[in-house]
Each structure stands twice: as structure tokens, then as C-alpha cells.
Scaffold this motif. Structure first.
Motif, PDB file in Angstrom:
ATOM      1  N   ASP A  49       0.872  -1.174   0.000  1.00 47.41           N
ATOM      2  CA  ASP A  49       0.000   0.000   0.000  1.00 47.41           C
ATOM      3  C   ASP A  49       0.910   1.224   0.000  1.00 47.41           C
ATOM      4  OD1 ASP A  49      -2.112   1.714   0.164  1.00 47.41           O
ATOM      5  OD2 ASP A  49      -2.581   1.314   2.258  1.00 47.41           O
ATOM      6  N   TRP A  53       7.346  -1.823   1.389  1.00 40.23           N
ATOM      7  CA  TRP A  53       6.638  -2.647   2.365  1.00 40.23           C
ATOM      8  C   TRP A  53       7.664  -3.297   3.286  1.00 40.23           C
ATOM      9  CZ3 TRP A  53       7.226  -7.927   3.060  1.00 40.23           C
ATOM     10  CH2 TRP A  53       6.305  -8.523   3.920  1.00 40.23           C
ATOM     11  N   GLU A  57       3.545  -4.569   8.051  1.00 42.42           N
ATOM     12  CA  GLU A  57       2.808  -3.427   7.522  1.00 42.42           C
ATOM     13  C   GLU A  57       1.617  -3.890   6.683  1.00 42.42           C
ATOM     14  OE1 GLU A  57       6.424  -0.199   7.075  1.00 42.42           O
ATOM     15  OE2 GLU A  57       5.570  -1.069   5.267  1.00 42.42           O
ATOM     16  N   ALA A  58       0.651  -3.009   6.547  1.00 42.89           N
ATOM     17  CA  ALA A  58      -0.523  -3.312   5.725  1.00 42.89           C
ATOM     18  C   ALA A  58      -0.114  -3.450   4.266  1.00 42.89           C
ATOM     19  CB  ALA A  58      -1.553  -2.201   5.878  1.00 42.89           C
ATOM     20  N   ALA A  59      -0.834  -4.300   3.553  1.00 45.46           N
ATOM     21  CA  ALA A  59      -0.599  -4.503   2.129  1.00 45.46           C
ATOM     22  C   ALA A  59      -1.942  -4.542   1.417  1.00 45.46           C
ATOM     23  CB  ALA A  59       0.159  -5.805   1.906  1.00 45.46           C
ATOM     24  N   ASP A  62      -1.784  -9.721  -0.088  1.00 39.86           N
ATOM     25  CA  ASP A  62      -0.792 -10.566   0.580  1.00 39.86           C
ATOM     26  C   ASP A  62      -1.249 -12.004   0.377  1.00 39.86           C
ATOM     27  OD1 ASP A  62       0.879 -12.005   2.266  1.00 39.86           O
ATOM     28  OD2 ASP A  62       0.745 -10.554   3.898  1.00 39.86           O
TER      29      ASP A  62
END
Length: 73
Positions: A49, A53, A57-59, A62
Motif C-alpha cells: 500500500d 513494504w 505493515e498493511a498490504a 498478501d
């Protein structure tokens, strides 16, 4: 289990990556181990995102495939 992890971003420097901006910084993570048959433990892909990355962490995406067993034919 002891293993080795390889992380690549094959499209990061592609001169045409503006065509697929969302996937240009996609990560491919290969986890291998000599302790298991076939040596491939996991294949994982991450669409961050943002431009980069780090684990945890948010993706946006995934996805992974983890091999649990092997049965010879």
C-alpha cells in the motif's frame, strides 16, 4: 526448520512499469529449506500500500502458498 528467504521486486525498474503502477513494486518472497523434500517451503507475493513494504505493515494484497507435506507417487 532452517531456511533461506529470497525477496525480489522484478518490475521495480521496468521502464514500462507506469502501465501497471499498482503492481510495479510487487514483492515476491521465496522461502526455501534443504530440510524438506523439494526445498520449497513457501511462495508469497505482496502488493504494498505504497512504494515500499516491511513485514507487519498493511498490504493491498498478501497471498501465499505454503507446502505442508510431500507424498511420493
Amino acid at each position: 526448520m532452517k531456511g533461506t528467504q529470497y525477496i525480489i521486486q522484478p518490475y521495480i525498474n521496468d521502464p514500462k512499469n507506469a502501465r501497471y503502477k499498482l503492481y510495479a513494486s510487487k514483492y515476491y518472497i521465496f522461502t526455501l529449506s534443504e530440510e524438506i523434500p523439494g526445498e520449497i517451503y513457501q511462495v508469497r507475493t505482496i502488493v504494498p500500500d505504497g512504494d515500499t513494504w516491511h513485514e507487519g505493515e498493511a498490504a493491498l494484497v498478501d497471498e501465499s502458498i505454503t507446502f505442508e507435506s510431500y507424498e511420493p507417487t
